[in-house]
Each structure stands twice: as C-alpha cells, then as structure tokens.
Motif scaffolding. Structure first.
Motif, PDB file in Angstrom:
ATOM      1  N   LEU A   1      69.182 -62.718 -93.736  1.00 49.80           N
ATOM      2  CA  LEU A   1      68.702 -64.083 -93.554  1.00 49.80           C
ATOM      3  C   LEU A   1      69.325 -64.969 -94.619  1.00 49.80           C
ATOM      4  O   LEU A   1      69.392 -64.585 -95.789  1.00 49.80           O
ATOM      5  CB  LEU A   1      67.179 -64.085 -93.714  1.00 49.80           C
ATOM      6  CG  LEU A   1      66.324 -65.162 -93.084  1.00 49.80           C
ATOM      7  CD1 LEU A   1      66.627 -65.346 -91.615  1.00 49.80           C
ATOM      8  CD2 LEU A   1      64.859 -64.813 -93.270  1.00 49.80           C
TER       9      LEU A   1
ATOM     10  N   LYS B   1      68.904 -68.853 -96.171  1.00 45.12           N
ATOM     11  CA  LYS B   1      68.062 -70.048 -96.219  1.00 45.12           C
ATOM     12  C   LYS B   1      68.563 -70.948 -97.346  1.00 45.12           C
ATOM     13  O   LYS B   1      69.344 -70.519 -98.204  1.00 45.12           O
ATOM     14  CB  LYS B   1      66.604 -69.662 -96.483  1.00 45.12           C
ATOM     15  CG  LYS B   1      65.919 -68.928 -95.332  1.00 45.12           C
ATOM     16  CD  LYS B   1      65.576 -69.882 -94.227  1.00 45.12           C
ATOM     17  CE  LYS B   1      64.733 -69.210 -93.162  1.00 45.12           C
ATOM     18  NZ  LYS B   1      64.365 -70.178 -92.079  1.00 45.12           N
ATOM     19  N   THR B   2      68.093 -72.180 -97.323  1.00 43.94           N
ATOM     20  CA  THR B   2      68.417 -73.091 -98.419  1.00 43.94           C
ATOM     21  C   THR B   2      67.179 -73.320 -99.277  1.00 43.94           C
ATOM     22  O   THR B   2      66.037 -73.132 -98.819  1.00 43.94           O
ATOM     23  CB  THR B   2      68.959 -74.432 -97.899  1.00 43.94           C
ATOM     24  OG1 THR B   2      68.003 -74.991 -96.997  1.00 43.94           O
ATOM     25  CG2 THR B   2      70.282 -74.227 -97.172  1.00 43.94           C
ATOM     26  N   ARG B   3      67.439 -73.720-100.486  1.00 44.96           N
ATOM     27  CA  ARG B   3      66.365 -73.960-101.452  1.00 44.96           C
ATOM     28  C   ARG B   3      65.333 -74.929-100.882  1.00 44.96           C
ATOM     29  O   ARG B   3      65.691 -75.938-100.291  1.00 44.96           O
ATOM     30  CB  ARG B   3      66.972 -74.539-102.729  1.00 44.96           C
ATOM     31  CG  ARG B   3      66.119 -74.428-103.949  1.00 44.96           C
ATOM     32  CD  ARG B   3      66.914 -74.748-105.188  1.00 44.96           C
ATOM     33  NE  ARG B   3      67.727 -75.958-105.030  1.00 44.96           N
ATOM     34  CZ  ARG B   3      68.503 -76.441-105.980  1.00 44.96           C
ATOM     35  NH1 ARG B   3      68.613 -75.821-107.122  1.00 44.96           N
ATOM     36  NH2 ARG B   3      69.202 -77.528-105.763  1.00 44.96           N
TER      37      ARG B   3
ATOM     38  N   GLN C   1      63.215 -74.268 -98.475  1.00 52.87           N
ATOM     39  CA  GLN C   1      62.750 -73.846 -97.151  1.00 52.87           C
ATOM     40  C   GLN C   1      61.694 -72.752 -97.268  1.00 52.87           C
ATOM     41  O   GLN C   1      61.380 -72.254 -98.355  1.00 52.87           O
ATOM     42  CB  GLN C   1      63.931 -73.342 -96.316  1.00 52.87           C
ATOM     43  CG  GLN C   1      64.841 -74.435 -95.793  1.00 52.87           C
ATOM     44  CD  GLN C   1      65.857 -73.905 -94.806  1.00 52.87           C
ATOM     45  OE1 GLN C   1      66.544 -72.907 -95.044  1.00 52.87           O
ATOM     46  NE2 GLN C   1      65.975 -74.580 -93.656  1.00 52.87           N
ATOM     47  N   GLN C   2      61.166 -72.372 -96.112  1.00 52.65           N
ATOM     48  CA  GLN C   2      60.155 -71.327 -96.019  1.00 52.65           C
ATOM     49  C   GLN C   2      60.720 -70.184 -95.173  1.00 52.65           C
ATOM     50  O   GLN C   2      61.559 -70.414 -94.296  1.00 52.65           O
ATOM     51  CB  GLN C   2      58.886 -71.909 -95.367  1.00 52.65           C
ATOM     52  CG  GLN C   2      57.760 -70.907 -95.168  1.00 52.65           C
ATOM     53  CD  GLN C   2      57.754 -70.286 -93.771  1.00 52.65           C
ATOM     54  OE1 GLN C   2      58.362 -70.789 -92.843  1.00 52.65           O
ATOM     55  NE2 GLN C   2      57.080 -69.156 -93.643  1.00 52.65           N
ATOM     56  N   VAL C   3      60.260 -68.963 -95.450  1.00 52.84           N
ATOM     57  CA  VAL C   3      60.764 -67.816 -94.701  1.00 52.84           C
ATOM     58  C   VAL C   3      59.617 -66.856 -94.388  1.00 52.84           C
ATOM     59  O   VAL C   3      58.657 -66.760 -95.162  1.00 52.84           O
ATOM     60  CB  VAL C   3      61.880 -67.096 -95.490  1.00 52.84           C
ATOM     61  CG1 VAL C   3      61.321 -66.406 -96.743  1.00 52.84           C
ATOM     62  CG2 VAL C   3      62.608 -66.097 -94.630  1.00 52.84           C
TER      63      VAL C   3
ATOM     64  N   LEU D   1      61.389 -71.955-101.207  1.00 52.54           N
ATOM     65  CA  LEU D   1      62.346 -70.962-101.692  1.00 52.54           C
ATOM     66  C   LEU D   1      63.163 -71.468-102.879  1.00 52.54           C
ATOM     67  O   LEU D   1      63.569 -72.634-102.928  1.00 52.54           O
ATOM     68  CB  LEU D   1      63.287 -70.567-100.564  1.00 52.54           C
ATOM     69  CG  LEU D   1      62.707 -69.609 -99.522  1.00 52.54           C
ATOM     70  CD1 LEU D   1      63.601 -69.555 -98.291  1.00 52.54           C
ATOM     71  CD2 LEU D   1      62.498 -68.229-100.114  1.00 52.54           C
TER      72      LEU D   1
ATOM     73  N   SER E   1      66.583 -64.834-103.898  1.00 48.32           N
ATOM     74  CA  SER E   1      67.617 -64.039-103.225  1.00 48.32           C
ATOM     75  C   SER E   1      67.474 -62.586-103.661  1.00 48.32           C
ATOM     76  O   SER E   1      67.549 -62.278-104.858  1.00 48.32           O
ATOM     77  CB  SER E   1      69.007 -64.553-103.589  1.00 48.32           C
ATOM     78  OG  SER E   1      69.199 -65.862-103.099  1.00 48.32           O
TER      79      SER E   1
ATOM     80  N   LEU F   1      67.730 -61.322 -98.171  1.00 52.46           N
ATOM     81  CA  LEU F   1      67.561 -62.775 -98.140  1.00 52.46           C
ATOM     82  C   LEU F   1      68.509 -63.419 -99.137  1.00 52.46           C
ATOM     83  O   LEU F   1      68.556 -63.018-100.308  1.00 52.46           O
ATOM     84  CB  LEU F   1      66.112 -63.153 -98.491  1.00 52.46           C
ATOM     85  CG  LEU F   1      65.818 -64.637 -98.684  1.00 52.46           C
ATOM     86  CD1 LEU F   1      66.012 -65.404 -97.375  1.00 52.46           C
ATOM     87  CD2 LEU F   1      64.406 -64.843 -99.221  1.00 52.46           C
TER      88      LEU F   1
ATOM     89  N   VAL G   1      69.375 -67.162-100.661  1.00 51.29           N
ATOM     90  CA  VAL G   1      68.939 -68.557-100.761  1.00 51.29           C
ATOM     91  C   VAL G   1      70.065 -69.364-101.403  1.00 51.29           C
ATOM     92  O   VAL G   1      70.512 -69.049-102.515  1.00 51.29           O
ATOM     93  CB  VAL G   1      67.648 -68.679-101.596  1.00 51.29           C
ATOM     94  CG1 VAL G   1      67.203 -70.144-101.652  1.00 51.29           C
ATOM     95  CG2 VAL G   1      66.545 -67.812-101.014  1.00 51.29           C
TER      96      VAL G   1
END
Lengths: 113, 114
Positions: A11, A13-15, A17-19, A81, A86, A110, A112
């Motif tokens: 996965l 994601k960017t800082r 965000q939620q996961v 995040l 990460s 993950l 990030v």
C-alpha cells in the motif's frame, strides 16, 4: 505456512491520509495481535484483540486503532499517517490465554510518502 | 519497561559449524520465550519456543536454553546449512489472563558461508 492472511500486500499512501489493514486469523484462533516492523528491526507490539475486545496495547499513539469482528478477523486503522509509519505491519493469531504460540501472517507493507 | 536485548546483530559461520545467539530480558515475570526465523520478504516463522518451567529444549539441530536467574536465553543451531541463513528474533512474553504480548529482540542476521 500458517492460515493467517492479510490484505492488502502492499500500500502507498501520502502523509495525513488514513489506512485500514485487514487480517484473517487461523481457524479456531480467537486472538489477534498487531505488530509494526520497521526495516532492519524486530516487530513492535501495537495491540491485541481477544474476543472483540482490546486486550493490551504497546507504546503507540491513539491514531492507531483496531477492531475485531465476531469471526475473529481484525482491522488495524491508522489515521493522520506520518512518514515514520512506513513499515511492514504484521498480524499474528493465537488460541488466546497466557503463553500461547502466535502465528504470523505475511504482512502488509505500507509506504507513506 | 519490558526490554529484550539480542546479540550479536550479525553472525557469519562456516557451513557445518554451530551458531549461538544470546538474549537477555528485563521483566522477571516473563514466562514464554519463542524464537522466530524471518527470511527476506517473508513472515516470521516460529522455530522453537521454551516455557519458564523448562531449562532446555531441543528439536533436531536447534536447541534453546533458559537461565531464569540470570534472565538469559540462547538459541543454538548445530551443523549449520545454507538454508539456515536468515534473520533470527528472540522474544519474551508475560502471559496474563488472556493476553500474551510478545516483546521482540532486535534480530540477528545469520549468514552461512559455503
């Protein structure tokens, strides 16, 4: 291999965000524990769920939360995040009770950005 | 707080020789000590475990010893083979009621030289 499965496998994601990460426990197991494993380090305990209740927590902030469902599968949610989130996130299932062997899933990696 | 220290961080041995990894734990209430092997990109896999009422346990080429007084436990691998190359983690658990939080050491990267 154990009967513990996790999704997704990877996965990005960017800082901020939620996961949500998911774990299906081995058949017959009622306890799920979540761990964070940063690169080159040992797994760090996040929390454990036993029969749908949180049952022990490590040194992680409240933005790390979880759920366990009646079929004993579990989710790990991380809000807001940060880059340091990460890592490889591992879940492990067990029969519950003191000193019970834990069996790990393959993990969710993950990243990030 | 609870802590598990593991040494060495890296270990290289000749194929056929023995490898020893040592761990110490801080919480005297710890009563369960599993060892996990993790190959690159894979999940940790339990290879052996020992409970506090036992001083030594052996499974083929792998043995674990526990000294509760000194709060030390060790993994011994004899007749090492190339497939033993991996990262090994010791861990300690203090089971209470239904919880069994495991505290891991930082890992030992074992390399087997042909």
């Amino acid at each position: 291999e154990t009967g513990v499965t996790q999704s997704p496998t990877h996965l990005i994601k960017t800082r901020g965000q939620q996961v949500t990460l998911r774990c299906s426990s081995q058949s017959g197991h009622n306890t799920v524990s979540w761990y964070q494993q940063a690169l080159g380090q040992g797994p760090q305990f996040i929390f454990q769920y036993y029969r749908e209740e949180e049952n022990g927590r490590g040194n992680f902030p409240p933005r790390f939360s979880g759920l366990q469902f009646p079929n004993y599968s579990s989710e790990l949610n991380v809000n807001a995040l940060e880059l340091d989130d990460s890592a490889l996130y591992l879940c492990a299932s067990s029969l519950g009770g003191a000193r019970q062997t834990q069996y790990f899933g393959p993990g969710t990696r993950l990243l990030v950005l | 707080g609870e802590n598990v220290e593991q040494h060495p961080s890296t270990l290289s041995v000749q194929e056929g020789d023995s490898a020893v990894i040592k761990c110490t734990y801080s919480d005297s209430a710890s009563n369960y000590f599993p060892w996990y092997k993790q190959e690159l990109g894979k999940r940790p896999q339990l290879i052996i475990d020992i409970r506090s009422n036992v001083g030594e346990k052996k499974d083929q080429r792998i043995a674990v010893t526990l000294n509760k007084t000194a709060k030390h436990f060790s993994l011994h691998i004899t007749e090492t083979q190339p497939e033993d190359s991996a990262v090994y983690f010791c861990a300690a658990s203090k089971g209470y009621s239904s919880a069994s939080k495991i505290i891991f050491g930082s890992g030992t990267r074992l390399s087997i030289r042909p």
